[in-house]
Design a protein around this motif. Structure first.
Motif, mmCIF file in Angstrom:
data_model
loop_
_atom_site.group_PDB
_atom_site.id
_atom_site.type_symbol
_atom_site.label_atom_id
_atom_site.label_comp_id
_atom_site.label_asym_id
_atom_site.label_seq_id
_atom_site.Cartn_x
_atom_site.Cartn_y
_atom_site.Cartn_z
ATOM 1 N N ALA A 98 -15.887 -7.996 -0.465
ATOM 2 C CA ALA A 98 -14.989 -9.293 -0.594
ATOM 3 C C ALA A 98 -13.690 -9.218 0.098
ATOM 4 N N HIS A 99 -13.319 -8.062 0.614
ATOM 5 C CA HIS A 99 -12.158 -7.925 1.281
ATOM 6 C C HIS A 99 -12.286 -7.730 2.760
ATOM 7 N N HIS A 100 -11.237 -8.400 3.350
ATOM 8 C CA HIS A 100 -11.252 -8.474 4.738
ATOM 9 C C HIS A 100 -9.989 -7.957 5.718
ATOM 10 N N THR A 101 -8.993 -7.674 5.022
ATOM 11 C CA THR A 101 -7.839 -7.199 5.667
ATOM 12 C C THR A 101 -7.568 -5.841 4.998
ATOM 13 N N ASP A 102 -6.548 -5.126 5.646
ATOM 14 C CA ASP A 102 -5.858 -3.777 5.285
ATOM 15 C C ASP A 102 -4.664 -3.885 4.397
ATOM 16 N N GLN A 103 -4.305 -5.403 4.086
ATOM 17 C CA GLN A 103 -3.209 -5.553 3.321
ATOM 18 C C GLN A 103 -3.235 -5.333 1.814
ATOM 19 N N PHE A 104 -2.241 -4.810 1.025
ATOM 20 C CA PHE A 104 -2.381 -4.606 -0.150
ATOM 21 C C PHE A 104 -2.373 -6.128 -1.172
ATOM 22 N N ALA A 105 -2.731 -6.136 -2.297
ATOM 23 C CA ALA A 105 -2.923 -7.338 -3.143
ATOM 24 C C ALA A 105 -3.390 -8.294 -2.333
ATOM 25 N N GLU A 106 -4.428 -8.207 -1.774
ATOM 26 C CA GLU A 106 -5.248 -9.310 -0.981
ATOM 27 C C GLU A 106 -5.741 -10.434 -1.667
ATOM 28 N N LEU A 107 -5.461 -11.753 -1.617
ATOM 29 C CA LEU A 107 -6.091 -12.714 -2.318
ATOM 30 C C LEU A 107 -7.577 -13.091 -1.738
ATOM 31 N N ILE A 142 4.829 -8.880 -8.135
ATOM 32 C CA ILE A 142 3.778 -9.866 -7.834
ATOM 33 C C ILE A 142 4.688 -11.180 -8.011
ATOM 34 N N MET A 143 5.251 -11.306 -8.907
ATOM 35 C CA MET A 143 5.714 -12.771 -9.062
ATOM 36 C C MET A 143 7.175 -12.847 -8.012
ATOM 37 N N LYS A 144 7.761 -11.792 -7.777
ATOM 38 C CA LYS A 144 8.836 -12.077 -6.894
ATOM 39 C C LYS A 144 8.184 -12.179 -5.494
ATOM 40 N N CYS A 145 7.206 -11.671 -5.011
ATOM 41 C CA CYS A 145 6.376 -12.114 -3.874
ATOM 42 C C CYS A 145 5.989 -13.507 -3.739
ATOM 43 N N ALA A 146 5.181 -13.691 -4.897
ATOM 44 C CA ALA A 146 4.683 -15.100 -4.840
ATOM 45 C C ALA A 146 5.731 -16.075 -4.795
ATOM 46 N N ASP A 163 -1.367 -14.703 3.445
ATOM 47 C CA ASP A 163 -1.342 -13.555 4.186
ATOM 48 C C ASP A 163 0.252 -13.215 4.084
ATOM 49 N N SER A 164 1.252 -14.136 4.219
ATOM 50 C CA SER A 164 2.575 -13.880 3.915
ATOM 51 C C SER A 164 2.691 -12.726 2.427
ATOM 52 N N PHE A 165 1.865 -13.492 1.649
ATOM 53 C CA PHE A 165 2.181 -12.949 0.205
ATOM 54 C C PHE A 165 1.712 -11.451 0.211
ATOM 55 N N SER A 166 0.355 -11.141 0.760
ATOM 56 C CA SER A 166 0.169 -9.820 0.731
ATOM 57 C C SER A 166 0.629 -8.851 1.639
ATOM 58 N N GLY A 167 1.459 -9.505 2.521
ATOM 59 C CA GLY A 167 2.391 -8.590 3.699
ATOM 60 C C GLY A 167 3.490 -8.336 2.966
ATOM 61 N N VAL A 220 4.000 -7.962 -0.369
ATOM 62 C CA VAL A 220 3.658 -6.929 -1.364
ATOM 63 C C VAL A 220 3.332 -5.713 -0.683
ATOM 64 N N THR A 221 2.776 -5.556 0.459
ATOM 65 C CA THR A 221 2.539 -4.416 1.219
ATOM 66 C C THR A 221 3.956 -3.737 1.561
ATOM 67 N N SER A 222 4.761 -4.568 2.147
ATOM 68 C CA SER A 222 5.964 -4.044 2.589
ATOM 69 C C SER A 222 6.778 -3.377 1.526
ATOM 70 N N TYR A 223 6.952 -4.055 0.476
ATOM 71 C CA TYR A 223 7.643 -3.429 -0.747
ATOM 72 C C TYR A 223 7.040 -2.307 -0.937
ATOM 73 N N ILE A 224 5.939 -2.164 -1.233
ATOM 74 C CA ILE A 224 5.030 -1.075 -1.788
ATOM 75 C C ILE A 224 5.184 0.438 -0.904
ATOM 76 N N SER A 225 4.801 -0.164 0.574
ATOM 77 C CA SER A 225 5.122 0.894 1.582
ATOM 78 C C SER A 225 6.418 1.461 1.593
ATOM 79 N N GLY A 226 7.426 0.489 1.417
ATOM 80 C CA GLY A 226 8.988 1.124 1.864
ATOM 81 C C GLY A 226 9.577 1.538 0.497
ATOM 82 N N HIS A 227 8.632 2.102 -0.621
ATOM 83 C CA HIS A 227 9.651 2.322 -1.636
ATOM 84 C C HIS A 227 9.625 3.883 -1.483
ATOM 85 N N SER A 228 10.730 4.404 -1.846
ATOM 86 C CA SER A 228 11.083 5.848 -1.529
ATOM 87 C C SER A 228 10.049 7.000 -2.527
#
Length: 442
Positions: A42-51, A80-84, A100-104, A106-114
């Motif tokens: 079902a998945h097609h991108t490498d992004q997190f939280a893919e819809l 998730i609500m913040k990004c939505a 795409d913007s949503f998943s991107g 979420v991915t940015s926040y998660i990847s950037g967390h120290s």
């Protein structure tokens, strides 16, 4: 591993929310995600939280149960609500996002967390120590086998063959009669049909539009649990000799058996929801509302859950998980997302939020949040943890949330929307209190 570390398996909506809640509370998170090394069908991108389906998070008003759930999550600092909210697109009274913007985002926040380290590999075992498992309805075969062998796991279901569930308050009970077959009690609501009503219903049923069966779904499930529309296509009278048979059901208003009957069975302890017995279906959701609305008494029925038949790996959670989505037999091992038996984007993220908050409180030795079933978050926890021999995944609905109490001498709001608003305000007050006591994040 020390007590300030945790593992989250799966970077979907639930996993990302759980990881965020942990990290924002000072817990170091190891987030395991098999994409892009291994992709599910079902998945097609490498992004997190893919819809993978719709871009809609559904209703956003407090008179809508999922709208209440969203607001509870906003109060508690949901990623998730913040990004939505930041990627929303016009959708009337609903919350829809640019997928795409949503998943991107979420991915940015998660990847950037120290405090979040991301590991791209397929999980093949459950690690020691605190862990949240959020691998979703398309959990890989190898990891599903690991889950199947966990202590206390009686069943791991691979198919969701669920009949529609309607909210009792929306039924016209003047057109129904209460009786069990052969006078064995009064546990069922019965919708009687004349021969003419039955004929119209069957004609619309066999010509209604059905959902496609995707490649990762197997057709053999339909023989074992045949959709009502497939029965009708095999012969005009097949449903009337099957789930719609009137035998043993005398309508007290006529003293006779109807030509056909649709039975509705109570679906929850609070007697607010009923399922249509034997009405597993592949009809599209809009078609279900239209065609099943031809059943006497269901003309204005509100659906707590539409019928579905598809591959959907989920736990037999009652008896296995508690209301915080934690394994009963293993402390600090949580599950989150659709694998637990919640259905929908927001519900999945909400379960991740509860699991993340609870585990973080444990590891920080602070007050553990307890969400009562008068809240949307607590109602979902109650759904997955309450004994139910016919447990099935479900969206959040007001049928799950505790209704307003009946106070002698005090009138409840007459309008349904006003009652729902009152239920929502009570829930939000409770969640704000939990947030203040547990040190919620912003």
């Amino acid at each position: 591993m020390n007590d300030r570390n945790a593992t989250v398996i799966g970077a979907g909506l639930a996993g990302c929310e759980a990881a965020w809640q942990l990290a924002q509370r000072g817990i170091h998170v190891r987030l395991i995600e098999m994409k892009p090394r291994k992709m599910s069908p079902a998945h097609h991108t490498d992004q997190f939280a893919e819809l993978v389906c719709s871009n809609s998070f559904r209703g956003d008003r407090l008179s809508n149960a999922v709208g209440l759930l969203k607001e509870e999550m906003r109060i508690l600092g949901s990623l998730i609500m913040k990004c939505a909210d930041e990627t929303r697109v016009p959708a009337g009274g609903a919350l829809a996002v640019d997928r795409d913007s949503f998943s991107g985002l979420v991915t940015s926040y998660i990847s950037g967390h120290s405090l979040i380290d991301i590991v791209h590999e397929e999980a093949v075992a459950i690690p020691d120590g605190p862990v949240i498992i959020a691998t979703g309805p398309l959990t890989s075969d190898a990891f599903a086998e690991v889950i199947r062998n966990l202590p206390g796991m009686s069943t791991l279901n691979f198919y969701d063959a669920a009949a529609p569930i309607v909210i009792k308050e929306s039924l016209d009970e003047s057109r129904l009669f209460r009786l069990s077959r052969y006078n064995r009690g009064n546990d069922y609501l019965n919708a009687p049909m004349t021969e003419e009503e039955y004929g119209i219903f069957i004609n619309e049923l066999i010509h209604a539009e059905t959902a496609e069966v995707h490649g990762f779904e197997e057709s053999r499930v339909f023989e074992g649990c045949m959709p009502i529309e497939s029965m009708a296509k095999r012969g005009f009278m097949v449903p009337a000799f099957g789930p719609m048979k009137p035998v043993g059901l005398t309508d007290p208003r006529t003293g006779k058996e109807p030509f056909a009957v649709v039975q509705l069975r109570q679906d929850n302890a609070s007697d607010t929801m009923y399922n249509l017995v034997g009405f597993q279906t592949r009809l599209k959701f809009g078609e279900q509302k239209r065609v099943f609305g031809l059943i006497p008494g269901l003309e204005h029925a509100e659906f707590a859950r539409y019928g579905v038949m598809h591959r959907n790996t989920f736990l037999n959670s009652p008896g296995f998980l508690n209301a915080s989505f934690e394994m009963i037999s293993r402390e600090n091992c949580f599950f989150a997302g659709q694998i637990t038996g919640v259905e929908g984007y927001v519900e999945s993220a909400g379960s991740g939020l509860v699991a993340g908050m609870t585990l973080a409180a444990r590891l920080n030795h602070t007050e553990v949040p307890v969400f009562p079933s008068c809240t949307a978050l607590g109602a979902m926890g109650k759904h997955v943890s309450t004994p139910n021999p016919n447990f099935q995944p479900m969206n959040c609905s007001f049928g799950l949330i505790d209704p307003l109490p009946v106070v002698p001498g005090e009138k409840r709001p007459r309008k349904k929307q006003d009652r729902y608003e009152a239920v929502a305000q009570r829930a939000l007050a409770c969640v704000r209190d939990i947030q203040s006591k547990t040190g919620g994040i912003s």
